[in-house]
Design a protein around this motif. Structure first.
Motif, PDB file in Angstrom:
ATOM      1  N   GLY A  32       7.073 -10.767   0.232  1.00 31.05           N
ATOM      2  CA  GLY A  32       8.063 -10.724  -0.762  1.00 31.05           C
ATOM      3  C   GLY A  32       9.391 -11.533  -0.060  1.00 31.05           C
ATOM      4  O   GLY A  32      10.096 -11.875  -0.721  1.00 31.05           O
ATOM      5  N   SER A  33       9.162 -10.874   1.711  1.00 34.57           N
ATOM      6  CA  SER A  33      10.720 -11.310   2.181  1.00 34.57           C
ATOM      7  C   SER A  33      10.607 -13.620   1.921  1.00 34.57           C
ATOM      8  O   SER A  33      12.291 -13.134   1.826  1.00 34.57           O
ATOM      9  N   ALA A  34       9.783 -13.987   1.762  1.00 33.60           N
ATOM     10  CA  ALA A  34      10.129 -15.278   0.866  1.00 33.60           C
ATOM     11  C   ALA A  34      10.202 -15.508  -0.586  1.00 33.60           C
ATOM     12  O   ALA A  34      11.066 -16.656  -0.065  1.00 33.60           O
ATOM     13  N   ARG A  35      10.319 -14.936  -1.309  1.00 33.94           N
ATOM     14  CA  ARG A  35      10.694 -14.630  -2.513  1.00 33.94           C
ATOM     15  C   ARG A  35      12.034 -14.292  -2.569  1.00 33.94           C
ATOM     16  O   ARG A  35      12.307 -14.452  -3.964  1.00 33.94           O
ATOM     17  N   CYS A  36      12.413 -12.868  -1.863  1.00 40.83           N
ATOM     18  CA  CYS A  36      13.544 -12.773  -2.014  1.00 40.83           C
ATOM     19  C   CYS A  36      14.811 -13.022  -0.981  1.00 40.83           C
ATOM     20  O   CYS A  36      14.751 -13.471  -0.573  1.00 40.83           O
ATOM     21  N   ALA A  37      16.115 -13.029  -2.393  1.00 43.45           N
ATOM     22  CA  ALA A  37      17.272 -13.888  -1.732  1.00 43.45           C
ATOM     23  C   ALA A  37      17.907 -13.154  -0.666  1.00 43.45           C
ATOM     24  O   ALA A  37      18.650 -13.307   0.705  1.00 43.45           O
ATOM     25  N   LYS A  48      -5.029  -2.500  -5.390  1.00 39.19           N
ATOM     26  CA  LYS A  48      -6.618  -2.370  -6.461  1.00 39.19           C
ATOM     27  C   LYS A  48      -7.561  -3.553  -5.916  1.00 39.19           C
ATOM     28  O   LYS A  48      -8.192  -4.818  -6.318  1.00 39.19           O
ATOM     29  N   PRO A  49      -9.300  -2.753  -5.294  1.00 38.31           N
ATOM     30  CA  PRO A  49      -9.660  -3.447  -4.550  1.00 38.31           C
ATOM     31  C   PRO A  49     -11.061  -4.058  -5.593  1.00 38.31           C
ATOM     32  O   PRO A  49     -10.812  -5.083  -5.523  1.00 38.31           O
ATOM     33  N   GLU A  50     -11.213  -3.632  -7.094  1.00 39.99           N
ATOM     34  CA  GLU A  50     -11.367  -4.207  -8.056  1.00 39.99           C
ATOM     35  C   GLU A  50     -11.013  -5.476  -8.092  1.00 39.99           C
ATOM     36  O   GLU A  50     -12.077  -6.398  -8.822  1.00 39.99           O
ATOM     37  N   ASP A  51     -10.144  -5.236  -8.281  1.00 42.63           N
ATOM     38  CA  ASP A  51      -9.582  -6.662  -8.305  1.00 42.63           C
ATOM     39  C   ASP A  51      -8.999  -7.894  -7.533  1.00 42.63           C
ATOM     40  O   ASP A  51      -9.030  -9.547  -7.496  1.00 42.63           O
ATOM     41  N   GLY A  52      -9.493  -7.348  -5.844  1.00 38.80           N
ATOM     42  CA  GLY A  52      -8.971  -8.210  -5.266  1.00 38.80           C
ATOM     43  C   GLY A  52      -8.052  -8.720  -4.543  1.00 38.80           C
ATOM     44  O   GLY A  52      -7.174  -8.979  -4.428  1.00 38.80           O
ATOM     45  N   ARG A  53      -6.699  -7.829  -4.766  1.00 34.08           N
ATOM     46  CA  ARG A  53      -5.923  -8.201  -5.175  1.00 34.08           C
ATOM     47  C   ARG A  53      -5.261  -6.046  -4.296  1.00 34.08           C
ATOM     48  O   ARG A  53      -5.019  -5.358  -4.712  1.00 34.08           O
ATOM     49  N   ALA A  54      -3.545  -6.975  -3.367  1.00 27.85           N
ATOM     50  CA  ALA A  54      -2.626  -5.559  -3.602  1.00 27.85           C
ATOM     51  C   ALA A  54      -1.337  -6.071  -4.003  1.00 27.85           C
ATOM     52  O   ALA A  54      -0.543  -7.346  -3.852  1.00 27.85           O
ATOM     53  N   TYR A  55      -1.067  -5.957  -5.150  1.00 28.30           N
ATOM     54  CA  TYR A  55       0.306  -5.542  -6.078  1.00 28.30           C
ATOM     55  C   TYR A  55       1.461  -4.556  -5.065  1.00 28.30           C
ATOM     56  O   TYR A  55       1.484  -3.542  -4.735  1.00 28.30           O
ATOM     57  N   TYR A  56       2.675  -5.726  -5.561  1.00 28.78           N
ATOM     58  CA  TYR A  56       4.068  -5.475  -5.008  1.00 28.78           C
ATOM     59  C   TYR A  56       5.289  -5.799  -5.534  1.00 28.78           C
ATOM     60  O   TYR A  56       5.609  -5.965  -6.053  1.00 28.78           O
ATOM     61  N   VAL A  57       6.161  -4.592  -4.885  1.00 32.06           N
ATOM     62  CA  VAL A  57       7.259  -4.489  -5.892  1.00 32.06           C
ATOM     63  C   VAL A  57       7.990  -4.468  -4.452  1.00 32.06           C
ATOM     64  O   VAL A  57       7.868  -4.046  -3.940  1.00 32.06           O
ATOM     65  N   ALA A  58       9.165  -5.727  -4.490  1.00 28.87           N
ATOM     66  CA  ALA A  58       9.747  -5.681  -3.162  1.00 28.87           C
ATOM     67  C   ALA A  58      11.796  -5.660  -3.584  1.00 28.87           C
ATOM     68  O   ALA A  58      11.558  -6.402  -4.504  1.00 28.87           O
ATOM     69  N   ASN A  59      12.332  -4.578  -2.669  1.00 27.17           N
ATOM     70  CA  ASN A  59      13.628  -4.290  -2.994  1.00 27.17           C
ATOM     71  C   ASN A  59      13.737  -4.475  -5.224  1.00 27.17           C
ATOM     72  O   ASN A  59      14.835  -4.269  -5.475  1.00 27.17           O
ATOM     73  N   ARG A  60      13.216  -3.483  -5.144  1.00 25.59           N
ATOM     74  CA  ARG A  60      13.006  -2.906  -6.936  1.00 25.59           C
ATOM     75  C   ARG A  60      13.284  -4.243  -7.557  1.00 25.59           C
ATOM     76  O   ARG A  60      13.310  -3.977  -8.957  1.00 25.59           O
ATOM     77  N   GLU A  61      12.779  -5.397  -7.848  1.00 23.84           N
ATOM     78  CA  GLU A  61      13.348  -6.682  -7.972  1.00 23.84           C
ATOM     79  C   GLU A  61      12.238  -7.494  -8.504  1.00 23.84           C
ATOM     80  O   GLU A  61      11.799  -7.723  -9.290  1.00 23.84           O
ATOM     81  N   ILE A  62      11.196  -7.703  -6.781  1.00 22.45           N
ATOM     82  CA  ILE A  62      10.420  -8.999  -6.764  1.00 22.45           C
ATOM     83  C   ILE A  62       8.967  -8.569  -7.313  1.00 22.45           C
ATOM     84  O   ILE A  62       8.843  -7.298  -6.732  1.00 22.45           O
ATOM     85  N   GLN A  63       8.219  -9.071  -8.179  1.00 21.38           N
ATOM     86  CA  GLN A  63       6.777  -7.870  -8.411  1.00 21.38           C
ATOM     87  C   GLN A  63       5.607  -9.260  -8.479  1.00 21.38           C
ATOM     88  O   GLN A  63       6.170 -10.563  -8.510  1.00 21.38           O
TER      89      GLN A  63
END
Length: 156
Positions: A32-37, A48-63
């Protein structure tokens, strides 16, 4: 009761696999830090283990998402991550996963562990906490300071 230098390690035990959730939060934080300005001050991670992923929202803007298990497709090289988080981190974070249509906020599990421990061991400070969440048991098992064990419900 919690030492300001206390270390937290939290794991999700999913079928025959174990996912280090604190390492996953670190991984999402760095991606998220790499993607946020701007500097990252808040992160929410949804497992979501069934997807093999962890979804995140960084600074309420980057998803975005990170893979539960390391992959060559990861933006950030996670080989150097410690898998532990200081109890009093400056970054506001939430770690949430869903089981059978019910959401579980990991902070509430941590609070229940701390409350149960301090009710039994009121004079002993917490320096290290390891929590193992077992979805199929709807329980979180803990080890505090390497020797005190117990469990709490995932859901209040």
């Amino acid at each position: 009761m919690v030492n300001s230098e206390a270390t937290l390690r939290m794991y999700l035990q999913y079928y025959e696999k174990e996912i280090n959730l604190t390492r996953l939060v670190e991984k999402a934080y760095y991606e998220g830090s790499a993607r946020c300005a701007e500097p990252l001050t808040e992160i929410e991670v949804y497992i979501k283990p069934e997807d093999g992923r962890a979804y995140y929202v960084a600074n309420r803007e980057i998803q975005s998402y990170v893979n539960l298990w390391d992959s060559k497709n990861d933006v950030y090289d996670s080989s150097g991550l410690s898998g532990k988080i200081s109890w009093n981190s400056a970054v506001e974070r939430r770690l949430i996963f869903e089981y059978r249509g019910r959401q579980c906020d990991c902070d509430s599990i941590i609070n229940r562990v701390e409350e149960k421990y301090t009710a039994i061991h009121s004079s002993t400070a917490i320096h290290e906490v390891e929590i193992y969440v077992r979805q199929e048991h709807e329980a979180a098992y803990y080890v505090i300071n390497g020797r005190h064990t117990g469990s709490v419900s995932m859901f209040a």
